[in-house]
Enzyme design. Structure first.
Site, PDB file in Angstrom:
ATOM      1  CD1 TRP B 369      36.896  39.598  38.022  1.00 50.19           C
ATOM      2  CD2 TRP B 369      37.645  37.913  38.713  1.00 50.19           C
ATOM      3  NE1 TRP B 369      37.660  40.089  38.757  1.00 50.19           N
ATOM      4  CE2 TRP B 369      38.443  39.111  39.378  1.00 50.19           C
ATOM      5  CE3 TRP B 369      38.185  36.638  39.035  1.00 50.19           C
ATOM      6  CZ2 TRP B 369      39.345  38.882  40.233  1.00 50.19           C
ATOM      7  CZ3 TRP B 369      39.446  36.619  39.908  1.00 50.19           C
ATOM      8  CH2 TRP B 369      39.770  37.858  40.609  1.00 50.19           C
ATOM      9  CG  ASP B 370      34.003  38.851  42.393  1.00 44.93           C
ATOM     10  OD1 ASP B 370      34.549  39.544  41.052  1.00 44.93           O
ATOM     11  OD2 ASP B 370      34.681  39.382  43.386  1.00 44.93           O
ATOM     12  CD  GLU B 498      39.806  45.945  40.854  1.00 46.59           C
ATOM     13  OE1 GLU B 498      39.410  46.837  41.661  1.00 46.59           O
ATOM     14  OE2 GLU B 498      38.953  45.019  40.758  1.00 46.59           O
ATOM     15  CE  LYS B 610      40.218  47.747  45.469  1.00 48.44           C
ATOM     16  NZ  LYS B 610      39.259  47.289  44.388  1.00 48.44           N
ATOM     17  CD  GLN B 611      40.713  43.075  44.481  1.00 42.76           C
ATOM     18  OE1 GLN B 611      41.498  43.955  43.916  1.00 42.76           O
ATOM     19  NE2 GLN B 611      39.513  43.771  44.382  1.00 42.76           N
TER      20      GLN B 611
END
Lengths: 624, 624
Positions: B369-370, B498, B610-611
């Site tokens: 999805w990046d 995540e 994490k993100q």
């Protein structure tokens, strides 16, 4: 654990409701897998599936022979779909060992096979009261020869390394040649789980002093297993028998040829003994097997084993039987289960109870928390010495539980979810680790055992150290949460309900953790008051300080205990009641059990439970 | 996705901050893996790592050659640690294809090798403005022969099936024999991910009409890939050249021997072309490769490709450059990234952008999805025609996204987390599925694209169907929760972070889902008002009724949007703020990144991300 599988092949009941036996009245090959499990025999040390003596496996695909020794496993590296650090590295899988129950019967040139000819009479009985399996039948061969067969089988409770078969043939309408082919085969494989199903290599084999012998070794875990077999024809002089030895690459056979007379009975007794390198040094295995057989032979063989078996079980039932009036099904079910538990339970302090006992390979022969939760209570009040052995097993693997805690960056000890040798052996991404409640289940079993038996020595010498190390784990797993009034919260944990892994404040887990912490504090105080030296020793060994014990007390006293004021219930966890309702009645039957048919995430989003969770808590902590 | 790995071998910066180039000023073998990635070339169709023309891999282990075509993958069955139903079945792994950039140079009997002799002068430049890689060096052999080397490399943006190397040698202090060994090798393997690293079989190979050719096929996914190579020595008459052909089992070589004069320059041009069975029928692959090379040869070869490359990039930078004053590092970083994105982006509507571009094998060449979240916005405002192609890729895989939804018992379409061919290809137990927000990210990218371009045709012909199917997924995933004022809640989902998979009401997810549902309703209304026939067609195809659209509207209007009144923040999800604080400063450096060193459950229990999760939401929906 404990997944419910429906029996598809037959409507229940398959057997009549009889108080002390399970009886199969007709031979039906399509029920054979099922019956091989139901009619399995075991003694906690080893177990043999109820596979017939004659060959059906290759003919029908309806047979899964299996012979297992509790605690004998093969290692295999776990391959994960994607790498994640600190996951368990190796499977442990109970190994299907040598196939030793095989006896094929030839009547002249016709091989006995119940799928051919005609079965005139048939009965197979598992005698629960006396502990043996007996098959009686009258068979007419395709060429019209009738025989009566009477086959008994025992796995000895008293002589745990010994199993025996007594095979009697009576020619009913003919005189002529019959032959027994009695086998010992190393041509075996696991039916489930291992990628390399052939876990064993043959190290030695042959026939020596009239005994068939076979020594095998697991390829990766390097456990050696040996077997001796002695075949004896009862009450026959050697003149009427022709004996032939066959040693093939993977199997050994003795063939007995007998000139039979109509109406007379001929009996073959097959005695088998087993040892592994878990019992004795591998060099001594075959020798010890031989010694064990010789001892029984001296004492009249099969009859002796059977007499001892009855004695053993008389004693067992004296303390274990529950008489239920008015429900024959329940009476039978209770006794069958009490018998199966005894057959399954390792009682040497080194082994435990595999999920399927020693009756098959599902669950890989692994020990779960089910031992402490569902089985130890039964033993505590009937055979506390067995409960003690099972708890001693946990003490034995305490070091590995310490390693397991370290793997998770936790303190103390974290007992494995699935194991044989003490290391975690599950390849389940979450399941392998998330059921922290196992620690508390063990603590609770210790509590119940000590309370019932007053066995303080066990508490002081083994129990206390387990309690301290499990309490440590809880303190490092949870934290005092400022947004919840500084209550001690435990996040990302799974209760008994595996359909909700990684929940926050699972009610069962938090209550049980509170108990575990509190019991550790109490044990500490009791030791301090009564056994200062022992406490000093433990504190030295595990590097324990008083301030840690205060923290256990604080965490226990301030445990967050989920309660919903509005609904007036103990919710299963912080989020369960906010999950979607499931319309369970309208799930098509082919999608059950859900665990085998729906993606885990699909299941998790519903209010659906795999195992009783809050219910189980109510059973244990109803008074709280 | 996006795990940060520290560069251990060298302190940054490795290169000076120059506005339009990346320049390596000294040759350092221990930086070679890193430089092979930095100096990789690509054109969206294919990519070549910055591996040197001469051999170092086997000598040093410091080289990882790689050549990839976007969308060419091998399948391999996923093995899970434990079975769970409905998990993805096959990996898709981008395949390391033929090794074609190899040119070894011999000066008399000395093989050129920068690890031997002496490097007197050295520079390697990636020219970002013009799109080529150039290495210039003066090397003195162990026996004292000096040469000047000038080596340029191009992967053509305009002629996407073509790559070329121009290799110039000038003897500085001697006259004598030099030899070029120009290779095309099928002796290749993947460096990562596949259990069977040899994914390719050689189908055909040889030398025909002066062209080296090689046809290979992936073993499981059965994709054919062909290559033609033509080597040309520029401005030399054939008398001064001796040419030898070598066809080995797995590689083909042309050897050119030239009697050289001191001070004169000798140039070898190596042109290579590539097609796969994803482009054209496999029977035509080698023929088409030949045609492509002939076309370039007719047009003056390398010089022509270079001229076209500069033109192409002139045009690209016209719409893409951002000039940054006062921060040279940022200026260089921006341009390098804008260049790498162009090199990585599949622009044929059939391919997309692999996580590592076409520069290496990590993340297996998968599309995430990046693309929609981080890269499409860049293209929307610079090259909307590329953004359109990338979104068209999602339309192309819509059917597979429908299958993916079905796998999860959801309606509509669920786009995969990791994929090349449209099917989910991750073996990550949760990750493979739990990031439902991908659906909304795609919807949001369509929204931004249409808003910026007013390309209503795309919206009507492709976008609307995607929007309807993704909206359907949300409606079936969530539910109206009676204990939360009948708000629409989405449980067991993972946002961008995540480290918190399977949370309830992830804030990012719920806001984005609300948007997705609302945009679907708007698109529906717009079609109804302006393109009734098209709407009718879509409704017929996907079996859509008005009442479903009303439900989308209801769910969107009643979406549960997490907000904590007490803290006055949007919490990441229902449970994040109740997790334990993490003492991030005191984590030893050897335990970072956590994802590679801590068990997932260990990470999940902390407030560590994490993100960017809520942060990213603020960027997209700050006005909400």
């Amino acid at each position: 654990m404990l997944t419910y599988h429906r029996l598809k092949s037959e409507k229940l009941p398959l057997y009549d409701y009889e108080p002390w036996q399970i009886r199969e009245k007709t031979f039906t090959i399509r029920n054979n897998h099922h019956n091989e499990t139901i009619f399995s025999l075991g003694n906690g040390y080893m177990g043999l599936r109820g596979t017939f003596e004659e060959d059906y496996q290759e003919l029908t695909g309806q047979s899964t022979p299996g012979f297992y020794i509790n605690g004998i496993y093969e290692n295999e590296e776990i391959i994960y779909g994607e790498f994640a650090p600190k996951q368990p590295k190796y499977y442990q899988t109970m190994v299907n060992l040598m196939d030793w129950e095989k006896i094929n019967l030839y009547i002249e040139d016709e091989k006995f096979n119940m799928l051919k000819g005609e079965i005139i009479d048939y009965e197979r009985v598992l005698n629960i009261k006396k502990g043996y399996l007996k098959r009686t039948l009258v068979w007419e061969s395709p060429q019209g020869k009738k025989v009566n067969l009477d086959i008994e089988r025992i796995i000895s409770f008293k002589h745990i390394h010994l199993g025996a078969i007594r095979y009697e043939v009576t020619p009913l309408n003919f005189s002529g040649m019959i032959r027994f082919f009695s086998e010992l085969s190393g041509d075996v494989k696991n039916h489930h789980h291992l990628r390399n199903k052939r876990a064993l290599s043959i190290i030695d084999k042959g026939i020596k002093d009239g005994k068939l012998f076979l020594l095998m070794k697991t390829n990766n875990s390097e456990i050696s297993i040996g077997c001796n077999i002695e075949n004896t024809l009862i009450n026959l002089n050697d003149n009427s028998i022709t004996k032939t030895d066959i040693v093939n690459k993977k199997e050994i056979k003795e063939v007995f040829e007998i000139d039979c007379k109509k109406g007379r009975s001929y009996q073959l007794e097959k005695l088998a003994s087993f040892y592994s390198s878990k019992d004795i040094p591998k060099e001594d295995i075959l020798y010890q097997c031989e010694q064990d057989i010789n001892l029984i032979l001296k004492n009249n063989g099969f009859s002796y084993l059977k007499k001892e078996q009855v004695n053993y079980l008389n004693n067992y039932w004296k303390y274990s039987d529950v008489q239920i009036e008015g429900d024959k099904s329940l009476q039978q079910a209770f006794r069958y289960n009490a018998f199966q538990i005894l057959q399954s339970t390792g009682r040497n302090g080194e082994t435990n109870i595999a999920a399927k006992g020693l009756s098959g390979e599902y669950y890989e022969g692994h020990y779960f928390w089910d031992t402490e939760t569902y089985i130890i209570p039964y033993y505590i009040y009937s055979h506390p010495e067995i409960a003690k052995k099972l708890l001693s097993y946990r003490y034995k693997i305490l070091d590995k539980a310490r390693d397991n805690a370290q793997r998770m960056k936790l303190k103390g000890a974290l007992f494995p979810w699935r194991t044989i040798n003490g290391k975690e052996a599950s390849g389940n991404f979450l399941g392998s680790t998330v059921q922290y409640h196992i620690n508390a289940d063990i603590a609770f079993a210790i509590y119940k055992y000590v309370k019932a038996t007053d066995d303080k020595e066990f508490l002081y010498n083994k129990g206390a150290e387990i309690l301290f190390e499990t309490a440590r784990m809880w303190l490092s797993l949870g934290h005092f949460e400022k947004l919840k009034d500084n209550k001690f919260c435990i996040n990302e944990a799974c209760g008994p309900d595996e359909y909700k892994p990684a929940a926050n404040n699972n009610c069962y887990t938090n209550y049980m953790a509170k108990f575990n912490l509190q019991f550790a504090v109490e044990a500490y105080k009791e030791l301090k008051a009564k056994k200062r030296d022992k406490l000093k020793e433990i504190k030295y060994i595990i590097n324990l300080f008083d301030r840690e014990v205060s923290k256990w007390e604080k965490a226990s006293n301030n445990m967050y205990l989920p309660y919903n004021e509005k609904l007036k219930i103990n919710p299963q966890d912080d989020s369960f009641i906010y999950k979607e309702d499931i319309d369970i009645e309208n799930i098509p039957i082919d999608q059950l059990p859900l665990v085998n048919n729906w993606h885990p995430l699909t299941i998790w989003k519903y209010q659906v439970i795999k195992q009783a969770d809050v219910i189980l808590l109510m059973l244990f902590m109803g008074d709280k």
